[in-house]
Design a protein around this motif. Structure first.
Motif, PDB file in Angstrom:
ATOM      1  N   UNK A   1      87.487 -80.539  19.505  1.00 17.13           N
ATOM      2  CA  UNK A   1      86.198 -80.962  18.949  1.00 17.13           C
ATOM      3  C   UNK A   1      85.592 -79.835  18.124  1.00 17.13           C
ATOM      4  N   UNK A   2      85.746 -78.622  18.620  1.00 14.22           N
ATOM      5  CA  UNK A   2      85.216 -77.474  17.890  1.00 14.22           C
ATOM      6  C   UNK A   2      85.976 -77.249  16.586  1.00 14.22           C
ATOM      7  N   UNK A   3      87.271 -77.416  16.609  1.00 13.33           N
ATOM      8  CA  UNK A   3      88.080 -77.217  15.399  1.00 13.33           C
ATOM      9  C   UNK A   3      87.726 -78.220  14.320  1.00 13.33           C
ATOM     10  N   UNK A   4      87.549 -79.468  14.714  1.00 14.68           N
ATOM     11  CA  UNK A   4      87.196 -80.506  13.748  1.00 14.68           C
ATOM     12  C   UNK A   4      85.794 -80.261  13.200  1.00 14.68           C
ATOM     13  N   UNK A   5      84.853 -79.915  14.085  1.00 13.11           N
ATOM     14  CA  UNK A   5      83.484 -79.632  13.645  1.00 13.11           C
ATOM     15  C   UNK A   5      83.444 -78.403  12.738  1.00 13.11           C
TER      16      UNK A   5
ATOM     17  N   UNK B   1      93.368 -82.377  15.149  1.00 16.38           N
ATOM     18  CA  UNK B   1      93.147 -83.757  14.713  1.00 16.38           C
ATOM     19  C   UNK B   1      92.868 -83.787  13.225  1.00 16.38           C
ATOM     20  N   UNK B   2      91.978 -84.668  12.828  1.00 18.64           N
ATOM     21  CA  UNK B   2      91.670 -84.801  11.410  1.00 18.64           C
ATOM     22  C   UNK B   2      90.272 -84.278  11.125  1.00 18.64           C
ATOM     23  N   UNK B   3      90.191 -83.323  10.214  1.00 20.81           N
ATOM     24  CA  UNK B   3      88.921 -82.754   9.798  1.00 20.81           C
ATOM     25  C   UNK B   3      88.627 -83.130   8.356  1.00 20.81           C
TER      26      UNK B   3
END
Length: 139
Positions: A11-15, A63-65
């Protein structure tokens, strides 16, 4: 500005990708606002043309960012103002003004700020959840 190092949490990576994209968007909007009243340096020439960021999905380990891939010029017409004494006026006395509407830019800036804040909240919440999970494990 917030610390945007590569996070371990998905979640942090995508955000984080969204934070970088919104930061780039705000820079483009600020450039548009800064040039909203500029004119051409030559008589009859074109003034500053509004820039528009283009975003695309990007695959990350988590995931997808999203990321800003390019900036394209807004092809809408320039505004014309009759001012025959202006140094940038054409032979008919009209001055071309940038196709930047500061009201729209201000609204876009506010939307970008809110999106940035929302993604920052995601990162902060994910970190708080990780810390809480560690606290539970320690007991």
């Amino acid at each position: 500005m917030a610390d945007v190092r590569p996070p371990s949490n998905s979640a942090q990576a995508i955000a984080a990708t969204a934070l970088r994209a919104e930061q780039a968007r705000m820079r483009i909007i600020a450039e548009n606002i800064a040039n909203a009243n500029s004119t051409s340096r030559t008589p009859g020439g074109d003034p500053y043309r509004r820039q528009v960021p283009v975003f695309e999905p990007v695959k990350t380990d988590a995931g997808q960012g999203v990321k800003m891939v390019r900036v394209t010029p807004d092809r809408s017409d320039f505004k014309l103002e009759y001012d025959p004494g202006h140094p940038s006026a054409d032979e008919e006395g009209y001055v071309k003004l940038p196709n930047v509407n500061t009201l729209i830019e201000s609204l876009d800036m506010r939307a970008a700020q809110r999106a940035y804040e929302a993604n920052l909240t995601v990162i902060e919440t994910a970190r708080a959840m990780e810390l809480r999970a560690l606290d539970i494990i320690r007991r």
